[in-house]
Design a protein around this motif. Structure first.
Motif, PDB file in Angstrom:
ATOM      1  N   HIS A 166      39.653  46.573  29.556  1.00 50.74           N
ATOM      2  CA  HIS A 166      41.070  46.236  29.407  1.00 50.74           C
ATOM      3  C   HIS A 166      41.158  44.834  28.818  1.00 50.74           C
ATOM      4  O   HIS A 166      40.848  43.850  29.499  1.00 50.74           O
ATOM      5  N   GLU A 169      42.523  41.523  30.310  1.00 47.55           N
ATOM      6  CA  GLU A 169      41.864  40.998  31.521  1.00 47.55           C
ATOM      7  C   GLU A 169      40.771  40.019  31.098  1.00 47.55           C
ATOM      8  O   GLU A 169      39.570  40.237  31.289  1.00 47.55           O
ATOM      9  N   ARG A 217      45.886  46.638  27.571  1.00 46.08           N
ATOM     10  CA  ARG A 217      45.104  47.676  28.225  1.00 46.08           C
ATOM     11  C   ARG A 217      44.379  48.647  27.295  1.00 46.08           C
ATOM     12  O   ARG A 217      43.503  49.383  27.731  1.00 46.08           O
ATOM     13  N   HIS A 259      36.781  43.502  35.720  1.00 44.48           N
ATOM     14  CA  HIS A 259      38.209  43.659  35.394  1.00 44.48           C
ATOM     15  C   HIS A 259      39.032  42.543  36.032  1.00 44.48           C
ATOM     16  O   HIS A 259      38.528  41.703  36.776  1.00 44.48           O
ATOM     17  N   GLY A 260      40.358  42.618  35.775  1.00 41.65           N
ATOM     18  CA  GLY A 260      41.326  41.788  36.483  1.00 41.65           C
ATOM     19  C   GLY A 260      42.443  42.676  37.004  1.00 41.65           C
ATOM     20  O   GLY A 260      42.772  43.685  36.383  1.00 41.65           O
TER      21      GLY A 260
END
Ligand code: ZN
Length: 374
Positions: A166, A169, A217, A259-260
């Motif tokens: 993503h 992120e 995303r 990820h975040g």
């Protein structure tokens, strides 16, 4: 006053900016997608002027909980990103600032440009332990870079680290800098011990096109890469297609997908409990990794996270699940906050690139402690 996002990872639409005290903006959607939340833009010609900035469509973003108790990131020099008090009323996101320089940048989180990515690949290439490979190309024609650490000796355990499926992120690639610094520090005995046992394959940016386009995303086709692992295609998701092909070539005993998370103000790990066939060894290793990471870093915790999926109920298009099932190994998703770690808040910077780097180093230290059991 000039407002622009016509640069690497930029994203904003100017609706009205006739007066600095009443600036209205929208976030642009990811191409061919409904997702939007990432923003990154520059405001110029505003030294000493009160700037009241409002993002009008914030309340329709992908993860609106992400804007609750959130503070926007700002920078003058594009190196240090500090936080600004920010209001979210359920519809709009707004903040006010009187810049002390002519131009100031704002972003959802400290950006990580493709230029910096190129610098990272060039930097690590100088290590005698490193080979760099281009696994294929994205739909926009960018290279999909992989870093291989460990030299030429055979019979080592294959370990994979991937980040930034993503693209918004960015904390995931700041994490990668910390992990790579730890691994390639020739004075670090723990790194040397780990590399003597493991061949480490690193994809620091899984989504170069989304990164450059300023997406939250998706890639250039509008595909959410972390829903493409069951059946990646060259037409829709070449990034996953090429990386998964390489994983099948090398095999794998460990994967960490970084990820975040927009909403939760914590660092946490999501596991693979929902796959059809988890082994007890895999489940034990998952708990051991999380426990050891708690010991290693006070920025990590196990209390808050995603609900654990029941066995057989997991989404098998997600990288962690697809990899854990196919390779029958420890595979995890690490989530870091956009906001801050609520257990150890930093009022000036919130969760920051520097803290991502420290967590990357801590994760590598724990990997080193566990490699014999993987
Ligand atoms: Zn993500």
């Amino acid at each position: 006053m000039i407002i622009t996002s016509a640069f690497d990872s930029g994203n904003i639409i100017v609706k009205s900016a006739h007066n600095t005290n009443d600036i209205h903006l929208d976030i642009r959607r990811d191409h061919n997608s409904e997702f939007f939340q990432w923003f990154h833009f520059r405001v110029s010609g505003v030294i000493g002027d009160l700037c009241n900035i409002t993002i009008d469509n914030a309340g329709k973003a992908a993860y609106v909980e992400g804007f609750e108790n959130y503070e926007v990131c700002a920078s003058y020099n594009r190196e240090s990103w500090f936080r600004i008090p920010t209001k979210y009323n359920g519809e709009t996101l707004s903040w006010s600032v009187i810049p002390n320089q002519d131009s100031v940048y704002f972003a959802y989180f400290a950006p990580y440009s493709m230029e910096r990515h190129a610098d990272l690949i060039a930097d690590v290439s100088a290590s005698p332990l490193v080979r760099t490979h281009v696994l294929g190309h994205t739909l926009d024609g960018q290279d999909i870079d992989m870093i291989e650490i460990g030299g030429t000796s055979k019979d080592k355990k294959p370990v994979w680290l991937i980040a930034r499926q993503h693209p918004g992120e960015t904390m995931a690639q700041w994490w990668m800098e910390g992990a790579l610094d730890w691994l390639l520090d020739s004075d670090n005995p723990n790194a040397k011990a780990l590399i003597s046992k493991a061949q480490i394959y690193v994809v620091p940016n899984m989504n170069p096109d989304g990164s450059k386009r300023g997406h939250l995303r998706t890639n250039a086709a509008g595909a959410n890469l972390n829903r493409e692992w069951a059946n990646p295609t060259l037409e829709n998701s070449p990034e996953v297609y090429h990386v998964l092909a390489k994983m099948r070539e090398t095999g794998m005993v460990f994967n960490l997908d970084v990820h975040g998370d927009e909403a939760l103000p914590y660092n946490f790990i999501a596991g693979f409990e929902g796959i059809p066939n988890p082994t007890q060894k895999m489940l034990t290793n998952l708990e051991t990794f999380k426990a050891k990471l708690c010991d290693q870093s006070p920025d990590f915790q196990r209390k808050y996270g995603y609900p654990i999926e029941a066995k057989g109920k997991g989404n098998m298009t997600v990288a962690t699940n697809a990899i854990a099932e196919e390779f029958q190994c420890l595979a995890m998703t690490l989530e870091m906050p956009f906001k801050d770690n609520a257990d150890m808040p930093d009022q000036t910077y919130g969760w920051s690139p520097e803290r991502c780097r420290h967590l990357g180093a801590a994760c590598m230290h724990v990997l080193g402690q566990m490699i014999d059991n993987l």
